[in-house]
Design an enzyme around this catalytic site. Structure first.
Site, PDB file in Angstrom:
ATOM      1  N   PHE A 141     -41.220 -22.038   6.850  1.00  0.00           N
ATOM      2  CA  PHE A 141     -40.353 -20.890   7.106  1.00  0.00           C
ATOM      3  C   PHE A 141     -40.251 -20.040   5.844  1.00  0.00           C
ATOM      4  CE2 PHE A 141     -37.634 -22.483  10.981  1.00  0.00           C
ATOM      5  CZ  PHE A 141     -38.786 -22.553  11.739  1.00  0.00           C
ATOM      6  N   LYS A 159     -43.152 -27.785  25.164  1.00  0.00           N
ATOM      7  CA  LYS A 159     -43.261 -29.217  25.485  1.00  0.00           C
ATOM      8  C   LYS A 159     -42.142 -29.679  26.413  1.00  0.00           C
ATOM      9  CE  LYS A 159     -45.101 -29.937  20.821  1.00  0.00           C
ATOM     10  NZ  LYS A 159     -44.324 -29.095  19.907  1.00  0.00           N
ATOM     11  N   ASN A 185     -50.880 -20.471   3.978  1.00  0.00           N
ATOM     12  CA  ASN A 185     -51.503 -21.381   4.945  1.00  0.00           C
ATOM     13  C   ASN A 185     -52.609 -20.722   5.769  1.00  0.00           C
ATOM     14  OD1 ASN A 185     -49.865 -23.336   3.926  1.00  0.00           O
ATOM     15  ND2 ASN A 185     -48.343 -23.235   5.580  1.00  0.00           N
ATOM     16  N   LYS A 218     -46.255 -25.980   9.558  1.00  0.00           N
ATOM     17  CA  LYS A 218     -44.918 -25.387   9.626  1.00  0.00           C
ATOM     18  C   LYS A 218     -44.482 -24.933   8.239  1.00  0.00           C
ATOM     19  CE  LYS A 218     -40.324 -25.467   9.062  1.00  0.00           C
ATOM     20  NZ  LYS A 218     -39.537 -25.779   7.847  1.00  0.00           N
ATOM     21  N   THR A 264     -42.863 -24.719  14.585  1.00  0.00           N
ATOM     22  CA  THR A 264     -41.531 -24.091  14.581  1.00  0.00           C
ATOM     23  C   THR A 264     -40.387 -25.094  14.494  1.00  0.00           C
ATOM     24  OG1 THR A 264     -41.417 -24.089  16.989  1.00  0.00           O
ATOM     25  CG2 THR A 264     -42.354 -22.118  15.934  1.00  0.00           C
ATOM     26  N   TYR A 265     -40.701 -26.388  14.355  1.00  0.00           N
ATOM     27  CA  TYR A 265     -39.594 -27.348  14.246  1.00  0.00           C
ATOM     28  C   TYR A 265     -38.954 -27.249  12.858  1.00  0.00           C
ATOM     29  CZ  TYR A 265     -36.759 -31.328  13.416  1.00  0.00           C
ATOM     30  OH  TYR A 265     -35.675 -32.082  13.073  1.00  0.00           O
ATOM     31  N   TYR A 317     -36.575 -28.520  20.163  1.00  0.00           N
ATOM     32  CA  TYR A 317     -36.319 -27.911  18.847  1.00  0.00           C
ATOM     33  C   TYR A 317     -35.135 -26.944  18.905  1.00  0.00           C
ATOM     34  CZ  TYR A 317     -41.166 -29.480  18.061  1.00  0.00           C
ATOM     35  OH  TYR A 317     -42.321 -30.224  17.994  1.00  0.00           O
ATOM     36  N   ASP A 340     -46.466 -23.186  18.034  1.00  0.00           N
ATOM     37  CA  ASP A 340     -46.146 -24.477  18.639  1.00  0.00           C
ATOM     38  C   ASP A 340     -44.633 -24.658  18.661  1.00  0.00           C
ATOM     39  OD1 ASP A 340     -47.251 -27.279  19.443  1.00  0.00           O
ATOM     40  OD2 ASP A 340     -45.558 -27.644  18.091  1.00  0.00           O
ATOM     41  N   HIS A 370     -44.086 -34.077  25.872  1.00  0.00           N
ATOM     42  CA  HIS A 370     -43.778 -34.219  24.437  1.00  0.00           C
ATOM     43  C   HIS A 370     -43.960 -35.651  23.936  1.00  0.00           C
ATOM     44  CE1 HIS A 370     -41.180 -32.285  21.068  1.00  0.00           C
ATOM     45  NE2 HIS A 370     -41.918 -33.240  20.571  1.00  0.00           N
ATOM     46  N   GLN A 421     -51.562 -33.940  21.340  1.00  0.00           N
ATOM     47  CA  GLN A 421     -50.991 -33.528  20.050  1.00  0.00           C
ATOM     48  C   GLN A 421     -50.352 -34.754  19.406  1.00  0.00           C
ATOM     49  OE1 GLN A 421     -47.203 -31.054  18.559  1.00  0.00           O
ATOM     50  NE2 GLN A 421     -48.593 -29.759  19.730  1.00  0.00           N
TER      51      GLN A 421
HETATM   52  P1  NAP Z   1     -45.787 -30.019   8.494  1.00  0.00           P
HETATM   53  O1  NAP Z   1     -46.549 -28.867   9.001  1.00  0.00           O
HETATM   54  O2  NAP Z   1     -46.461 -31.304   8.277  1.00  0.00           O
HETATM   55  O3  NAP Z   1     -45.100 -29.706   7.089  1.00  0.00           O
HETATM   56  C1  NAP Z   1     -44.063 -28.895   6.915  1.00  0.00           C
HETATM   57  C2  NAP Z   1     -43.564 -29.066   5.483  1.00  0.00           C
HETATM   58  O4  NAP Z   1     -44.533 -28.625   4.550  1.00  0.00           O
HETATM   59  C3  NAP Z   1     -42.326 -28.251   5.279  1.00  0.00           C
HETATM   60  O5  NAP Z   1     -41.451 -28.971   4.460  1.00  0.00           O
HETATM   61  C4  NAP Z   1     -42.846 -27.004   4.579  1.00  0.00           C
HETATM   62  O6  NAP Z   1     -41.878 -26.474   3.751  1.00  0.00           O
HETATM   63  C5  NAP Z   1     -44.003 -27.572   3.753  1.00  0.00           C
HETATM   64  N1  NAP Z   1     -45.065 -26.594   3.545  1.00  0.00           N
HETATM   65  C6  NAP Z   1     -45.635 -25.771   4.453  1.00  0.00           C
HETATM   66  N2  NAP Z   1     -46.596 -25.022   3.896  1.00  0.00           N
HETATM   67  C7  NAP Z   1     -46.641 -25.368   2.584  1.00  0.00           C
HETATM   68  C8  NAP Z   1     -47.409 -24.939   1.491  1.00  0.00           C
HETATM   69  N3  NAP Z   1     -48.345 -24.005   1.623  1.00  0.00           N
HETATM   70  N4  NAP Z   1     -47.190 -25.517   0.276  1.00  0.00           N
HETATM   71  C9  NAP Z   1     -46.249 -26.469   0.118  1.00  0.00           C
HETATM   72  N5  NAP Z   1     -45.468 -26.915   1.136  1.00  0.00           N
HETATM   73  C10 NAP Z   1     -45.664 -26.369   2.366  1.00  0.00           C
HETATM   74  O7  NAP Z   1     -44.477 -30.144   9.405  1.00  0.00           O
HETATM   75  P2  NAP Z   1     -44.055 -30.709  10.799  1.00  0.00           P
HETATM   76  O8  NAP Z   1     -42.904 -29.867  11.164  1.00  0.00           O
HETATM   77  O9  NAP Z   1     -43.916 -32.178  10.732  1.00  0.00           O
HETATM   78  O10 NAP Z   1     -45.265 -30.437  11.781  1.00  0.00           O
HETATM   79  C11 NAP Z   1     -45.700 -29.134  12.132  1.00  0.00           C
HETATM   80  C12 NAP Z   1     -45.305 -28.781  13.566  1.00  0.00           C
HETATM   81  O11 NAP Z   1     -45.811 -29.735  14.476  1.00  0.00           O
HETATM   82  C13 NAP Z   1     -43.808 -28.785  13.858  1.00  0.00           C
HETATM   83  O12 NAP Z   1     -43.141 -27.679  13.293  1.00  0.00           O
HETATM   84  C14 NAP Z   1     -43.821 -28.829  15.356  1.00  0.00           C
HETATM   85  O13 NAP Z   1     -44.126 -27.544  15.883  1.00  0.00           O
HETATM   86  C15 NAP Z   1     -44.953 -29.816  15.612  1.00  0.00           C
HETATM   87  N6  NAP Z   1     -44.510 -31.222  15.761  1.00  0.00           N
HETATM   88  C16 NAP Z   1     -44.758 -31.849  16.945  1.00  0.00           C
HETATM   89  C17 NAP Z   1     -44.332 -33.154  17.140  1.00  0.00           C
HETATM   90  C18 NAP Z   1     -44.614 -33.851  18.445  1.00  0.00           C
HETATM   91  O14 NAP Z   1     -44.033 -34.923  18.693  1.00  0.00           O
HETATM   92  N7  NAP Z   1     -45.474 -33.321  19.267  1.00  0.00           N
HETATM   93  C19 NAP Z   1     -43.662 -33.847  16.124  1.00  0.00           C
HETATM   94  C20 NAP Z   1     -43.448 -33.193  14.913  1.00  0.00           C
HETATM   95  C21 NAP Z   1     -43.882 -31.889  14.746  1.00  0.00           C
HETATM   96  P3  NAP Z   1     -41.021 -25.140   4.135  1.00  0.00           P
HETATM   97  O15 NAP Z   1     -40.681 -25.082   5.563  1.00  0.00           O
HETATM   98  O16 NAP Z   1     -39.867 -25.286   3.244  1.00  0.00           O
HETATM   99  O17 NAP Z   1     -41.957 -24.038   3.758  1.00  0.00           O
END
Ligand code: NAP
Length: 323
Positions: free
Chosen positions: A272, A84, A280, A270, A23-24, A55, A50, A117, A190
């Site tokens: 939106f 977190k 996915n 992630k 959800t970030y 966020y 998540d 976190h 994580q």
């Molecule tokens: P991610 O899941 O690696 O990637 C998201 C990106 O991929 C976005 O730009 C999204 O675009 C694109 N995308 C998603 N599905 C797609 C598809 N089927 N085809 C093409 N592009 C696609 O992103 P993340 O936000 O870095 O990581 C996921 C989650 O992990 C976060 O949202 C958060 O909840 C968590 N997180 C945790 C930490 C931590 O420190 N614990 C750090 C970072 C993230 P659109 O949104 O434009 O669709």
């Protein structure tokens, strides 16, 4: 078997759905988008969500969950919600306050999983990123074992079902695991994980301790300039990854998500965008061959997109160790 609802056991008797919805979103994305996207995610079958205090959209995500409970799509117990504890709440006496702020924003009675976190504490207060007059982050020092004990108390109080960590290195995990009087082990760590940073050593260590590794940034992140160096190669454009979908008739996104499931990693995705959210969840519909798993393993370069360099001089910065 209903693959959409595949879960893996946690070391405390609970279980976690192997695919989670991230959800970030970068600051410029309206918070209402998180509500819309979370509702779509639940509608298409995501059951693991998540989120995090930092966020700044837990209110909207909570609204989405409650509305999907109210319209009968799911029951509260069908949803696995992770929140977190942010770096400004790591002092033991602030842990419950941090959690209660999330619960209040969500308007829920409990979260399924509450995780530290990031292990580097920052100055407590209203600001999420406290800085001094020179713009440098203001560190705080805490004993992470004492923070952990405060999390254990939140579990005993029934406010969370499971507790874990995020962005911990092996040494920091061992410190918690070896803590005298440990009541509950972390159920998960994580961390950023994708073919360019496959975390194989940390994964082996976590598996040996019955700790689930949860992958974030699995699709290469949203490349938010606030966090990610723009020179980081675009994962979903990698020529090797892009050569695989022809055979499987699946997108590069699905290939890299599937890669994690087959190596025993719980994976977050992630998006939106409705079309992508629906895409996915198709990760359960195909299998990568062991040859292609090896090909993907071979892409590891230890490239980290979320470097968190602004905390690099913190004594508890986790990414200076090899893993
Ligand atoms: P991610 O899941 O690696 O990637 C998201 C990106 O991929 C976005 O730009 C999204 O675009 C694109 N995308 C998603 N599905 C797609 C598809 N089927 N085809 C093409 N592009 C696609 O992103 P993340 O936000 O870095 O990581 C996921 C989650 O992990 C976060 O949202 C958060 O909840 C968590 N997180 C945790 C930490 C931590 O420190 N614990 C750090 C970072 C993230 P659109 O949104 O434009 O669709």
């Amino acid at each position: 078997m209903d693959f959409k609802h595949q879960r893996v056991a946690l070391n405390d008797g609970h279980s976690i759905p192997v695919l989670g919805f991230g959800t970030y979103a970068p600051d410029e994305v309206p918070k209402s988008e998180a509500c819309k996207a979370t509702k779509i995610a639940i509608d298409v079958g995501f059951r693991h969500i998540d989120a995090s205090h930092v966020y700044q959209n837990e209110k909207e995500v909570g609204q989405a969950i409650r509305s999907k409970i109210a319209d009968g799509t799911v029951k509260r117990e069908d949803i696995f919600y992770t929140s977190k504890l942010w770096c400004t709440f790591l002092r033991p006496e602030l842990v419950r306050t941090g959690l209660e702020q999330s619960l209040k924003a969500l308007q829920l009675d409990y979260v399924d999983l509450y995780i530290i976190h990031f292990p580097a504490a920052m100055k407590p207060g209203e600001e999420l990123f406290p800085t001094d007059e020179n713009g440098k982050p203001v560190h705080d020092r805490v004993d992470l074992c004492a923070t952990w004990e405060a999390l254990e108390k939140c579990k005993d109080a029934g406010l969370v079902k499971s507790i874990g960590v995020s962005n911990f290195n092996r040494r920091q995990l061992e410190m918690i695991l070896n803590k005298p009087g440990l009541k509950y082990k972390p159920v998960c760590n994580q961390v950023e994980c994708h073919p360019y940073l496959n975390q194989s050593k940390l994964l082996d260590f976590c598996k040996s301790k019955d700790i689930v590794l949860v992958a974030y940034g699995a699709l290469g992140s949203s490349r938010d300039p606030k966090w990610v160096d723009q020179s980081f190669p675009v994962l979903l454009e990698d020529p090797v990854i892009c050569s695989l979908p022809k055979e499987y008739k699946q997108s590069p996104a699905l290939i890299v998500l599937r890669y994690q499931l087959q190596r025993g990693v719980v994976v977050l995705a992630k998006s939106f965008i409705e079309k992508e959210i629906k895409e996915n969840i198709q990760v359960f519909g195909f299998q990568l061959s062991s040859e292609d798993m090896n090909v993907l393993d071979g892409l590891n370069r230890n490239f980290r997109c979320y470097r968190n360099d602004f905390l690099a001089d913190h004594p508890d910065f986790p990414f200076s160790d090899e893993y």
